[in-house]
Design a protein around this motif. Sequence first.
Motif, PDB file in Angstrom:
ATOM      1  N   PHE A 126       0.835  -1.205   0.000  1.00  0.00           N
ATOM      2  CA  PHE A 126       0.000   0.000   0.000  1.00  0.00           C
ATOM      3  C   PHE A 126       0.870   1.256   0.000  1.00  0.00           C
ATOM      4  CE2 PHE A 126      -2.534   3.352   1.929  1.00  0.00           C
ATOM      5  CZ  PHE A 126      -3.730   3.242   1.245  1.00  0.00           C
ATOM      6  N   GLU A 127       1.834   1.310   0.911  1.00  0.00           N
ATOM      7  CA  GLU A 127       2.700   2.490   1.021  1.00  0.00           C
ATOM      8  C   GLU A 127       3.550   2.688  -0.228  1.00  0.00           C
ATOM      9  OE1 GLU A 127       4.846   1.917   4.677  1.00  0.00           O
ATOM     10  OE2 GLU A 127       3.032   2.207   5.893  1.00  0.00           O
ATOM     11  N   LEU A 128       3.956   1.599  -0.841  1.00  0.00           N
ATOM     12  CA  LEU A 128       4.821   1.660  -2.009  1.00  0.00           C
ATOM     13  C   LEU A 128       4.068   2.119  -3.265  1.00  0.00           C
ATOM     14  CD1 LEU A 128       7.743   0.983  -2.890  1.00  0.00           C
ATOM     15  CD2 LEU A 128       6.928  -1.319  -3.423  1.00  0.00           C
ATOM     16  N   TYR A 129       2.825   1.672  -3.421  1.00  0.00           N
ATOM     17  CA  TYR A 129       2.129   1.876  -4.693  1.00  0.00           C
ATOM     18  C   TYR A 129       0.934   2.830  -4.651  1.00  0.00           C
ATOM     19  CZ  TYR A 129       4.883  -1.954  -6.621  1.00  0.00           C
ATOM     20  OH  TYR A 129       5.909  -2.742  -7.055  1.00  0.00           O
ATOM     21  N   PHE A 130       0.393   3.135  -3.498  1.00  0.00           N
ATOM     22  CA  PHE A 130      -0.853   3.910  -3.448  1.00  0.00           C
ATOM     23  C   PHE A 130      -0.761   5.234  -4.206  1.00  0.00           C
ATOM     24  CE2 PHE A 130      -3.776   6.998  -1.546  1.00  0.00           C
ATOM     25  CZ  PHE A 130      -4.979   6.361  -1.791  1.00  0.00           C
ATOM     26  N   LYS A 131       0.197   6.060  -3.869  1.00  0.00           N
ATOM     27  CA  LYS A 131       0.279   7.398  -4.480  1.00  0.00           C
ATOM     28  C   LYS A 131       0.479   7.330  -5.988  1.00  0.00           C
ATOM     29  CE  LYS A 131       1.864   9.862  -0.394  1.00  0.00           C
ATOM     30  NZ  LYS A 131       2.964  10.565   0.253  1.00  0.00           N
ATOM     31  N   VAL A 132       1.367   6.461  -6.427  1.00  0.00           N
ATOM     32  CA  VAL A 132       1.638   6.374  -7.860  1.00  0.00           C
ATOM     33  C   VAL A 132       0.423   5.817  -8.617  1.00  0.00           C
ATOM     34  CG1 VAL A 132       2.756   4.102  -7.844  1.00  0.00           C
ATOM     35  CG2 VAL A 132       3.414   5.792  -9.555  1.00  0.00           C
ATOM     36  N   LEU A 133      -0.313   4.911  -7.988  1.00  0.00           N
ATOM     37  CA  LEU A 133      -1.517   4.379  -8.634  1.00  0.00           C
ATOM     38  C   LEU A 133      -2.626   5.435  -8.699  1.00  0.00           C
ATOM     39  CD1 LEU A 133      -1.589   0.769  -7.155  1.00  0.00           C
ATOM     40  CD2 LEU A 133      -1.112   1.413  -9.525  1.00  0.00           C
ATOM     41  N   VAL A 134      -2.699   6.302  -7.691  1.00  0.00           N
ATOM     42  CA  VAL A 134      -3.676   7.403  -7.732  1.00  0.00           C
ATOM     43  C   VAL A 134      -3.335   8.332  -8.899  1.00  0.00           C
ATOM     44  CG1 VAL A 134      -4.504   9.465  -6.526  1.00  0.00           C
ATOM     45  CG2 VAL A 134      -4.304   7.297  -5.296  1.00  0.00           C
ATOM     46  N   LEU A 135      -2.058   8.662  -9.053  1.00  0.00           N
ATOM     47  CA  LEU A 135      -1.646   9.506 -10.188  1.00  0.00           C
ATOM     48  C   LEU A 135      -1.993   8.822 -11.510  1.00  0.00           C
ATOM     49  CD1 LEU A 135       1.820  10.830  -8.976  1.00  0.00           C
ATOM     50  CD2 LEU A 135      -0.273  12.153  -9.311  1.00  0.00           C
ATOM     51  N   PHE A 136      -1.752   7.522 -11.581  1.00  0.00           N
ATOM     52  CA  PHE A 136      -2.074   6.755 -12.784  1.00  0.00           C
ATOM     53  C   PHE A 136      -3.581   6.824 -13.073  1.00  0.00           C
ATOM     54  CE2 PHE A 136      -3.171   2.497 -14.600  1.00  0.00           C
ATOM     55  CZ  PHE A 136      -2.564   2.652 -15.839  1.00  0.00           C
ATOM     56  N   ALA A 137      -4.393   6.660 -12.040  1.00  0.00           N
ATOM     57  CA  ALA A 137      -5.853   6.685 -12.221  1.00  0.00           C
ATOM     58  C   ALA A 137      -6.338   8.058 -12.678  1.00  0.00           C
ATOM     59  CB  ALA A 137      -6.547   6.273 -10.928  1.00  0.00           C
ATOM     60  N   THR A 138      -5.684   9.127 -12.241  1.00  0.00           N
ATOM     61  CA  THR A 138      -6.111  10.470 -12.665  1.00  0.00           C
ATOM     62  C   THR A 138      -5.871  10.690 -14.155  1.00  0.00           C
ATOM     63  OG1 THR A 138      -3.998  11.487 -12.051  1.00  0.00           O
ATOM     64  CG2 THR A 138      -5.759  11.519 -10.394  1.00  0.00           C
ATOM     65  N   LYS A 139      -5.019   9.888 -14.760  1.00  0.00           N
ATOM     66  CA  LYS A 139      -4.768   9.987 -16.215  1.00  0.00           C
ATOM     67  C   LYS A 139      -6.003   9.564 -17.011  1.00  0.00           C
ATOM     68  CE  LYS A 139      -0.398  10.963 -15.623  1.00  0.00           C
ATOM     69  NZ  LYS A 139      -0.034  12.344 -15.527  1.00  0.00           N
ATOM     70  N   PHE A 140      -6.929   8.886 -16.354  1.00  0.00           N
ATOM     71  CA  PHE A 140      -8.168   8.458 -17.008  1.00  0.00           C
ATOM     72  C   PHE A 140      -9.278   9.487 -16.802  1.00  0.00           C
ATOM     73  CE2 PHE A 140      -5.821   4.567 -16.622  1.00  0.00           C
ATOM     74  CZ  PHE A 140      -6.166   3.831 -17.738  1.00  0.00           C
ATOM     75  N   SER A 141      -8.897  10.736 -16.593  1.00  0.00           N
ATOM     76  CA  SER A 141      -9.831  11.852 -16.403  1.00  0.00           C
ATOM     77  C   SER A 141     -10.659  11.734 -15.128  1.00  0.00           C
ATOM     78  CB  SER A 141     -10.767  11.999 -17.613  1.00  0.00           C
ATOM     79  OG  SER A 141     -10.023  12.230 -18.774  1.00  0.00           O
ATOM     80  N   LEU A 142     -10.130  11.055 -14.134  1.00  0.00           N
ATOM     81  CA  LEU A 142     -10.803  10.996 -12.845  1.00  0.00           C
ATOM     82  C   LEU A 142     -10.256  12.115 -11.978  1.00  0.00           C
ATOM     83  CD1 LEU A 142     -10.597   7.186 -11.990  1.00  0.00           C
ATOM     84  CD2 LEU A 142     -12.507   8.395 -12.997  1.00  0.00           C
ATOM     85  N   ASP A 143     -11.107  12.699 -11.140  1.00  0.00           N
ATOM     86  CA  ASP A 143     -10.574  13.674 -10.198  1.00  0.00           C
ATOM     87  C   ASP A 143      -9.820  12.915  -9.110  1.00  0.00           C
ATOM     88  OD1 ASP A 143     -12.355  13.023  -7.950  1.00  0.00           O
ATOM     89  OD2 ASP A 143     -13.928  14.004  -9.115  1.00  0.00           O
ATOM     90  N   LYS A 144      -9.030  13.655  -8.329  1.00  0.00           N
ATOM     91  CA  LYS A 144      -8.143  13.015  -7.342  1.00  0.00           C
ATOM     92  C   LYS A 144      -8.935  12.177  -6.333  1.00  0.00           C
ATOM     93  CE  LYS A 144      -4.061  13.932  -4.594  1.00  0.00           C
ATOM     94  NZ  LYS A 144      -4.154  13.764  -3.200  1.00  0.00           N
TER      95      LYS A 144
END
Length: 193
Positions: free
Chosen positions: A25-43
């Motif tokens: 979770f600590e390793l991937y959460f932030k980077v996966l959130v950034l990745f998900a925002t690339k799909f036009s999702l808000d933060k």
Amino acid sequence: MSNQQDVALQQRLSRGDETAFQETFELYFKVLVLFATKFSLDKEAAEDLVQDVFVKLYEQRDRLQFHSSLKAFLYQSVRNRCIDLIRSTKTREKHHVEIKADTDVEGLNSEELMLQSELQEKIYYSIKQLPEQCQLIFKMNRFEGKKNQEIADELNISKRTVETQISKALKRLREDIYPYLKAVLLAVSFWIS
């Protein structure tokens, strides 16, 4: 993270190691959130979606099979959830537009509005009477616009089971709604004559 560390983390996750889950979770959460925002999702939506992926990872940790690296698995899971969310949002928007077009209030009189509301109520009541899994599958198919194979994959059941459950739901709806529609048609023909 090296490939060996990734494999070791996967193995620890599969054994139910809580610290491995926390590390992941600590390793991937932030980077996966950034990745998900690339799909036009808000933060906020991206964070919710990624949290859902981690919850599913945690709940299914003992059944998961990684066909590639843990990192690839997480990115693919987030990507799939983003696509599902976009697809279901588009389907919902399409249904809202269709419903709005079908229910142009200005063109309907109070009897028509009443009949329409009663029919909608009967449909929702009939759906609520379905067994839980049948109800879930039917809603995923009809309200979220998911294909049978998508539902099967998401619920970890066979496509045939999904098809059977949808068929049962439609049969139940026909049985519950047909007598009401028959009565409405008789009443409308009475009003017209």
